[in-house]
Design a protein around this motif. Structure first.
Motif, short mmCIF file in Angstrom:
data_model
loop_
_atom_site.label_atom_id
_atom_site.label_comp_id
_atom_site.label_asym_id
_atom_site.label_seq_id
_atom_site.Cartn_x
_atom_site.Cartn_y
_atom_site.Cartn_z
N ILE A 1 0.85 -1.61 0.23
CA ILE A 1 -0.45 -0.34 -0.21
C ILE A 1 0.92 1.15 -0.05
O ILE A 1 1.75 1.51 1.16
CB ILE A 1 -0.50 0.23 1.03
N TYR A 2 0.84 2.40 -1.03
CA TYR A 2 1.37 2.66 -1.41
C TYR A 2 0.88 4.50 -0.86
O TYR A 2 -0.27 4.07 -2.17
CB TYR A 2 2.38 3.65 -2.54
N THR A 3 1.22 5.24 -0.46
CA THR A 3 0.11 6.52 -0.88
C THR A 3 1.03 7.57 -0.76
O THR A 3 2.49 7.80 -0.50
CB THR A 3 -0.30 7.31 1.19
N CYS A 4 0.78 8.41 -2.07
CA CYS A 4 1.37 9.71 -2.79
C CYS A 4 0.96 11.03 -2.26
O CYS A 4 -0.14 10.72 -1.56
CB CYS A 4 0.90 9.32 -4.38
N LEU A 5 1.36 11.84 -2.54
CA LEU A 5 1.41 13.29 -2.37
C LEU A 5 -0.25 13.34 -3.10
O LEU A 5 -0.53 12.64 -3.87
CB LEU A 5 2.25 14.09 -2.67
N PRO A 6 -0.94 14.18 -2.89
CA PRO A 6 -2.10 14.58 -3.46
C PRO A 6 -1.97 15.01 -4.87
O PRO A 6 -0.72 15.56 -5.02
CB PRO A 6 -2.50 15.73 -2.83
N ASN A 7 -3.08 14.62 -5.89
CA ASN A 7 -2.77 14.63 -6.53
C ASN A 7 -1.08 14.52 -7.75
O ASN A 7 -0.88 14.67 -8.59
CB ASN A 7 -2.77 15.97 -7.58
N ARG A 8 -0.44 13.76 -7.45
CA ARG A 8 0.33 13.06 -8.20
C ARG A 8 0.34 11.32 -8.36
O ARG A 8 1.60 10.52 -8.62
CB ARG A 8 1.89 13.07 -6.73
N VAL A 9 -0.63 10.69 -8.22
CA VAL A 9 -1.33 9.51 -8.26
C VAL A 9 -0.70 8.81 -10.07
O VAL A 9 0.67 8.24 -9.82
CB VAL A 9 -2.15 9.03 -7.85
N ALA A 10 -1.20 9.86 -10.73
CA ALA A 10 -1.53 9.88 -11.95
C ALA A 10 0.69 9.62 -12.01
O ALA A 10 0.92 8.85 -13.73
CB ALA A 10 -1.74 10.53 -12.80
N GLU A 11 0.97 10.95 -11.89
CA GLU A 11 2.76 11.03 -12.47
C GLU A 11 3.10 9.42 -11.80
O GLU A 11 3.87 8.68 -12.14
CB GLU A 11 3.48 11.81 -10.92
N PHE A 12 2.79 9.19 -10.41
CA PHE A 12 4.21 7.84 -10.16
C PHE A 12 3.32 6.02 -10.68
O PHE A 12 3.85 5.65 -11.23
CB PHE A 12 2.96 7.58 -8.06
N TYR B 1 -3.94 -1.81 -8.32
CA TYR B 1 -4.98 -0.90 -8.31
C TYR B 1 -4.69 0.32 -7.65
O TYR B 1 -4.28 0.99 -6.85
CB TYR B 1 -6.22 -1.49 -7.18
N THR B 2 -5.69 2.38 -8.21
CA THR B 2 -5.60 2.77 -7.49
C THR B 2 -6.91 3.24 -6.68
O THR B 2 -7.96 2.77 -7.11
CB THR B 2 -5.22 4.17 -8.43
N LEU C 1 -7.93 8.21 -0.22
CA LEU C 1 -7.42 8.38 -1.58
C LEU C 1 -5.91 8.57 -1.83
O LEU C 1 -5.12 8.74 -0.82
CB LEU C 1 -8.28 9.77 -1.66
N ASN C 2 -5.45 9.23 -3.52
CA ASN C 2 -4.21 9.06 -3.10
C ASN C 2 -3.26 7.30 -2.81
O ASN C 2 -1.96 7.67 -2.39
CB ASN C 2 -3.68 10.61 -2.34
N THR C 3 -4.15 6.72 -3.22
CA THR C 3 -3.32 5.40 -2.55
C THR C 3 -2.80 4.23 -3.34
O THR C 3 -4.58 4.69 -4.24
CB THR C 3 -4.19 4.77 -1.11
N VAL D 1 12.09 7.78 -8.42
CA VAL D 1 10.94 7.99 -7.11
C VAL D 1 11.27 9.16 -6.83
O VAL D 1 10.32 9.79 -5.80
CB VAL D 1 10.48 6.79 -6.66
N GLY D 2 12.38 8.31 -5.41
CA GLY D 2 12.50 9.45 -4.39
C GLY D 2 12.79 10.98 -5.22
O GLY D 2 12.64 11.43 -4.80
N ARG D 3 13.62 11.14 -6.10
CA ARG D 3 14.43 12.41 -6.69
C ARG D 3 12.62 13.22 -6.82
O ARG D 3 13.13 14.52 -6.65
CB ARG D 3 14.62 12.48 -8.04
N ARG D 4 11.91 12.33 -7.60
CA ARG D 4 9.95 13.16 -7.18
C ARG D 4 9.66 13.71 -6.27
O ARG D 4 8.84 14.25 -6.37
CB ARG D 4 9.08 13.09 -8.29
N GLY D 5 10.05 12.66 -5.59
CA GLY D 5 9.07 12.97 -3.62
C GLY D 5 8.12 13.15 -4.11
O GLY D 5 6.78 13.88 -3.62
N ILE D 6 7.00 12.08 -4.25
CA ILE D 6 5.68 11.53 -5.04
C ILE D 6 5.27 10.75 -3.51
O ILE D 6 4.09 11.47 -3.41
CB ILE D 6 5.65 10.54 -5.78
N LEU D 7 6.57 10.19 -2.71
CA LEU D 7 5.42 9.18 -2.09
C LEU D 7 5.82 9.60 -0.60
O LEU D 7 6.44 10.06 -0.28
CB LEU D 7 6.34 8.00 -1.74
N VAL D 8 4.65 9.50 -0.18
CA VAL D 8 4.35 9.89 1.80
C VAL D 8 4.82 8.64 2.03
O VAL D 8 5.08 8.60 3.66
CB VAL D 8 2.96 10.61 1.91
N SER D 9 4.38 7.86 1.95
CA SER D 9 4.11 6.64 2.67
C SER D 9 4.40 4.79 2.34
O SER D 9 3.69 4.69 0.74
CB SER D 9 3.13 6.20 4.12
#
Length: 108
Positions: free
Chosen positions: A7-18, A41-42, A48-50, A83-91
């Motif tokens: 289970i990955y959580t993205c910053l808001p509005n970054r799911v599509a990018e991830f 799945y998303t 949300l953002n998961t 992924v790290g450079r873009r800073g997309i993931l929260v957890s």
């Protein structure tokens, strides 16, 4: 069989990018090394953002062997760095689950 539930959580509005980055760079590597994707799945309701994905393995030893091979692949390291450079993931979290006896019997 066991399943690695991730289970990955993205910053808001970054799911599509991830998802786009994963599809381009992560998916091919995981298919090569892990193979048995049970689902990817998303979320559309609830937390949300998961992103949720599941990988099936014969047992824990199979999982460890496959994940070690993937971790040793330089392309996987490059993907993780991006992924790290873009800073997309929260957890990120994962759980190892196994089917109940009544469900496993159903799948035969």
């Amino acid at each position: 069989m066991i399943v690695d539930l991730r289970i990955y959580t993205c910053l808001p509005n970054r799911v599509a990018e991830f998802v786009a980055l994963y599809e381009e760079k992560g998916w091919p590597i995981q298919q090569k090394h892990l193979g048995n994707c049970v689902g990817w799945y998303t979320t559309i309701e609830g937390a949300l953002n998961t992103i949720v994905h599941m990988w099936g393995y014969a047992d824990q030893a199979d999982r460890e062997r496959r994940r070690a091979a993937m971790a040793a692949d330089p392309a996987w390291g490059d993907y993780l760095a991006e992924v790290g450079r873009r800073g997309i993931l929260v957890s990120m979290e994962n759980r190892i689950v196994k089917p109940t006896t009544f469900f496993a019997a159903q799948r035969g």
